[in-house]
Scaffold this active site. Sequence first.
Site, PDB file in Angstrom:
ATOM      1  N   GLY A  65       0.839  -1.200   0.000  1.00 19.77           N
ATOM      2  CA  GLY A  65       0.000   0.000   0.000  1.00 19.77           C
ATOM      3  C   GLY A  65       0.869   1.242   0.000  1.00 19.77           C
ATOM      4  O   GLY A  65       1.831   1.322   0.751  1.00 19.77           O
ATOM      5  N   GLU A  77       5.575  -4.767   5.799  1.00 18.79           N
ATOM      6  CA  GLU A  77       5.918  -6.135   6.218  1.00 18.79           C
ATOM      7  C   GLU A  77       6.034  -7.100   5.041  1.00 18.79           C
ATOM      8  O   GLU A  77       6.907  -7.970   5.023  1.00 18.79           O
ATOM      9  CB  GLU A  77       4.896  -6.666   7.231  1.00 18.79           C
ATOM     10  CG  GLU A  77       3.463  -6.446   6.798  1.00 18.79           C
ATOM     11  CD  GLU A  77       2.453  -7.391   7.431  1.00 18.79           C
ATOM     12  OE1 GLU A  77       2.828  -8.440   7.951  1.00 18.79           O
ATOM     13  OE2 GLU A  77       1.256  -7.060   7.360  1.00 18.79           O
ATOM     14  N   THR A 126       4.725   2.537   6.020  1.00 14.88           N
ATOM     15  CA  THR A 126       3.331   2.108   6.104  1.00 14.88           C
ATOM     16  C   THR A 126       2.576   3.101   6.979  1.00 14.88           C
ATOM     17  O   THR A 126       3.091   3.522   8.023  1.00 14.88           O
ATOM     18  CB  THR A 126       3.126   0.683   6.671  1.00 14.88           C
ATOM     19  OG1 THR A 126       1.748   0.533   7.050  1.00 14.88           O
ATOM     20  CG2 THR A 126       3.973   0.381   7.887  1.00 14.88           C
ATOM     21  N   ASP A 137       0.263   2.278   8.692  1.00 14.44           N
ATOM     22  CA  ASP A 137      -0.184   1.513   9.864  1.00 14.44           C
ATOM     23  C   ASP A 137       0.806   1.621  11.031  1.00 14.44           C
ATOM     24  O   ASP A 137       0.433   1.348  12.176  1.00 14.44           O
ATOM     25  CB  ASP A 137      -0.364   0.031   9.520  1.00 14.44           C
ATOM     26  CG  ASP A 137      -1.402  -0.188   8.444  1.00 14.44           C
ATOM     27  OD1 ASP A 137      -2.132   0.758   8.109  1.00 14.44           O
ATOM     28  OD2 ASP A 137      -1.469  -1.317   7.913  1.00 14.44           O
ATOM     29  N   ARG A 189     -25.970  13.731  16.841  1.00  9.77           N
ATOM     30  CA  ARG A 189     -25.742  12.392  16.306  1.00  9.77           C
ATOM     31  C   ARG A 189     -24.470  11.782  16.855  1.00  9.77           C
ATOM     32  O   ARG A 189     -23.503  12.500  17.120  1.00  9.77           O
ATOM     33  CB  ARG A 189     -25.512  12.501  14.794  1.00  9.77           C
ATOM     34  CG  ARG A 189     -26.742  12.405  13.997  1.00  9.77           C
ATOM     35  CD  ARG A 189     -26.420  12.477  12.526  1.00  9.77           C
ATOM     36  NE  ARG A 189     -27.677  12.473  11.814  1.00  9.77           N
ATOM     37  CZ  ARG A 189     -27.925  13.167  10.727  1.00  9.77           C
ATOM     38  NH1 ARG A 189     -26.979  13.902  10.171  1.00  9.77           N
ATOM     39  NH2 ARG A 189     -29.102  13.097  10.140  1.00  9.77           N
ATOM     40  N   MET A 221      -8.137   3.177   8.801  1.00  3.12           N
ATOM     41  CA  MET A 221      -7.303   2.028   8.425  1.00  3.12           C
ATOM     42  C   MET A 221      -6.376   1.633   9.573  1.00  3.12           C
ATOM     43  O   MET A 221      -6.311   2.302  10.605  1.00  3.12           O
ATOM     44  CB  MET A 221      -6.489   2.373   7.184  1.00  3.12           C
ATOM     45  CG  MET A 221      -7.238   2.205   5.885  1.00  3.12           C
ATOM     46  SD  MET A 221      -6.107   2.398   4.493  1.00  3.12           S
ATOM     47  CE  MET A 221      -7.171   1.844   3.167  1.00  3.12           C
ATOM     48  N   GLU A 228     -10.442  -0.360  11.332  1.00  4.32           N
ATOM     49  CA  GLU A 228     -11.029  -1.307  10.369  1.00  4.32           C
ATOM     50  C   GLU A 228     -10.833  -2.756  10.815  1.00  4.32           C
ATOM     51  O   GLU A 228     -11.601  -3.629  10.426  1.00  4.32           O
ATOM     52  CB  GLU A 228     -10.405  -1.116   8.982  1.00  4.32           C
ATOM     53  CG  GLU A 228      -8.903  -1.397   8.958  1.00  4.32           C
ATOM     54  CD  GLU A 228      -8.268  -1.302   7.584  1.00  4.32           C
ATOM     55  OE1 GLU A 228      -9.000  -1.148   6.588  1.00  4.32           O
ATOM     56  OE2 GLU A 228      -7.030  -1.386   7.504  1.00  4.32           O
ATOM     57  N   ARG A 281     -24.241   8.237  12.098  1.00  3.41           N
ATOM     58  CA  ARG A 281     -23.726   8.223  10.731  1.00  3.41           C
ATOM     59  C   ARG A 281     -22.328   7.610  10.769  1.00  3.41           C
ATOM     60  O   ARG A 281     -21.553   7.875  11.695  1.00  3.41           O
ATOM     61  CB  ARG A 281     -23.642   9.629  10.119  1.00  3.41           C
ATOM     62  CG  ARG A 281     -25.000  10.276   9.856  1.00  3.41           C
ATOM     63  CD  ARG A 281     -25.782   9.585   8.734  1.00  3.41           C
ATOM     64  NE  ARG A 281     -27.016  10.301   8.411  1.00  3.41           N
ATOM     65  CZ  ARG A 281     -28.205  10.103   8.998  1.00  3.41           C
ATOM     66  NH1 ARG A 281     -28.312   9.188   9.964  1.00  3.41           N
ATOM     67  NH2 ARG A 281     -29.264  10.790   8.606  1.00  3.41           N
ATOM     68  N   ARG A 337      -4.216   7.549   2.911  1.00  2.00           N
ATOM     69  CA  ARG A 337      -2.968   7.216   2.204  1.00  2.00           C
ATOM     70  C   ARG A 337      -2.570   8.274   1.185  1.00  2.00           C
ATOM     71  O   ARG A 337      -1.467   8.209   0.620  1.00  2.00           O
ATOM     72  CB  ARG A 337      -3.121   5.863   1.506  1.00  2.00           C
ATOM     73  CG  ARG A 337      -3.340   4.682   2.442  1.00  2.00           C
ATOM     74  CD  ARG A 337      -2.400   3.540   2.125  1.00  2.00           C
ATOM     75  NE  ARG A 337      -2.525   3.102   0.762  1.00  2.00           N
ATOM     76  CZ  ARG A 337      -3.092   1.954   0.375  1.00  2.00           C
ATOM     77  NH1 ARG A 337      -3.592   1.129   1.266  1.00  2.00           N
ATOM     78  NH2 ARG A 337      -3.139   1.638  -0.881  1.00  2.00           N
TER      79      ARG A 337
HETATM   80  O1  F6P Z   1      -1.169  -1.567   5.042  1.00  2.00           O
HETATM   81  C1  F6P Z   1      -1.651  -0.334   4.662  1.00  2.00           C
HETATM   82  C2  F6P Z   1      -3.134  -0.390   4.389  1.00  2.00           C
HETATM   83  O2  F6P Z   1      -3.552   0.909   4.041  1.00  2.00           O
HETATM   84  C3  F6P Z   1      -3.984  -0.953   5.540  1.00  2.00           C
HETATM   85  O3  F6P Z   1      -4.225  -0.027   6.550  1.00  2.00           O
HETATM   86  C4  F6P Z   1      -5.203  -1.390   4.783  1.00  2.00           C
HETATM   87  O4  F6P Z   1      -5.904  -2.427   5.445  1.00  2.00           O
HETATM   88  C5  F6P Z   1      -4.658  -1.877   3.490  1.00  2.00           C
HETATM   89  O5  F6P Z   1      -3.422  -1.238   3.296  1.00  2.00           O
HETATM   90  C6  F6P Z   1      -5.552  -1.592   2.297  1.00  2.00           C
HETATM   91  O6  F6P Z   1      -4.945  -2.075   1.157  1.00  2.00           O
HETATM   92  P1  F6P Z   1      -5.508  -1.869  -0.325  1.00  2.00           P
HETATM   93  O7  F6P Z   1      -4.892  -0.601  -0.843  1.00  2.00           O
HETATM   94  O8  F6P Z   1      -5.018  -3.069  -1.041  1.00  2.00           O
HETATM   95  O9  F6P Z   1      -6.989  -1.763  -0.250  1.00  2.00           O
END
Ligand code: F6P
Length: 343
Positions: A10, A105, A127, A129, A164, A171, A223, A267, A276
């Site tokens: 990603g 990773e 990343t 993450d 609300r 992510m 997520e 909502r 990203r």
């Molecule tokens: O590892 C980075 C990440 O953005 C995660 O947070 C997410 O689950 C995943 O990649 C999403 O990947 P893709 O771009 O394949 O949907």
Amino acid sequence: MRVGILTGGGDCPGLNAVIRAAVLAGTQRHGMEFVGFLDGWRGVLDGDTVPLDEDTVRPLLTIGGTILGSSRTNPLADGVDDGVARVRKQLTALEVDALLAIGGEDTLGVATALHAAGVPVVGAPKTIDDDLSATDATFGFDTAVQTAVDACDRLATTGASHHRAMIVEVMGRHAGWIALHTGMAAGAHVTILPEEDPDLDAVADVTRSVLARGQAPLIVVSEGAKVHGEEAAKNAPRDAFGHAQLGGAGDALEHELLARVPGLSTRVTVLGHLLRGGTPSAADRILATRFGLSAIEALASGNLGTMASLHGVEVHQVPLAEATGVLRTVPDARRAETAGVRW
Ligand code: F6P
């Protein structure tokens, strides 16, 4: 030395800044030449390259994404020996002496296996993450959190107008760092991480009490949260590294809250790939630049099979194998910091 650079997995803000730093420092300090492999390991397997020189990379510092493209191609999917042989063949044909693999990773896991097989490679960790062991931080994370916090700030005002509960899904896959830091910085009333079993009755209690004092509950959910006992995944094929496509944790939480809080208005906003995109923050530009510089010095000095890593305020090279063995998830101590406080 002719160095091939690739960006895999990603994407995240700061990838281009690594490429820029590596090419400028490698060319000027060490007389290296560079070639870019397109779309991660796919470009290596196919011998699909673009030239990379100083003029190409100079404007890249502020630009999001990666000029090299990315993919989740796994060159070892059909077996390590086969994958290593295919990579080696292309590197020989293209007269590439060493690789700089910029990834998370999965990409760095492949780099680790290639190094074990004798392919000259170094890595730089990226990343959003922030879940890689052996580094205190990865670039991309800071930008992602700021983007999520900006979104939460906006959602909080519209939530307040309409009384609300605003549920924000972020992510982070199996690590809750983005959710944890977003929740703290946005002042979320509840934050739900993949590392814990959520107490849905307690979430409902907080929701009720925030509404009772005239405010709009802000709930950040990762997520990877296990709202229904397991991660919510889309009905889509797994990628080449075996990862499911996550999504639906926010909807699952909304469903549970509506069942527990009669008359609740909610909502759900899924921030997803918004986190990203875009230009890297100043902190991510700096970290990415330092990682690019460190990786080039590792190549120049023959410190192969290593990855740039932040330890405190210092950047060091650490063995790739250390970085890719175990995911860095949110420890109990970080979760305990906020326990029992009603925000
Ligand atoms: O590892 C980075 C990440 O953005 C995660 O947070 C997410 O689950 C995943 O990649 C999403 O990947 P893709 O771009 O394949 O949907």
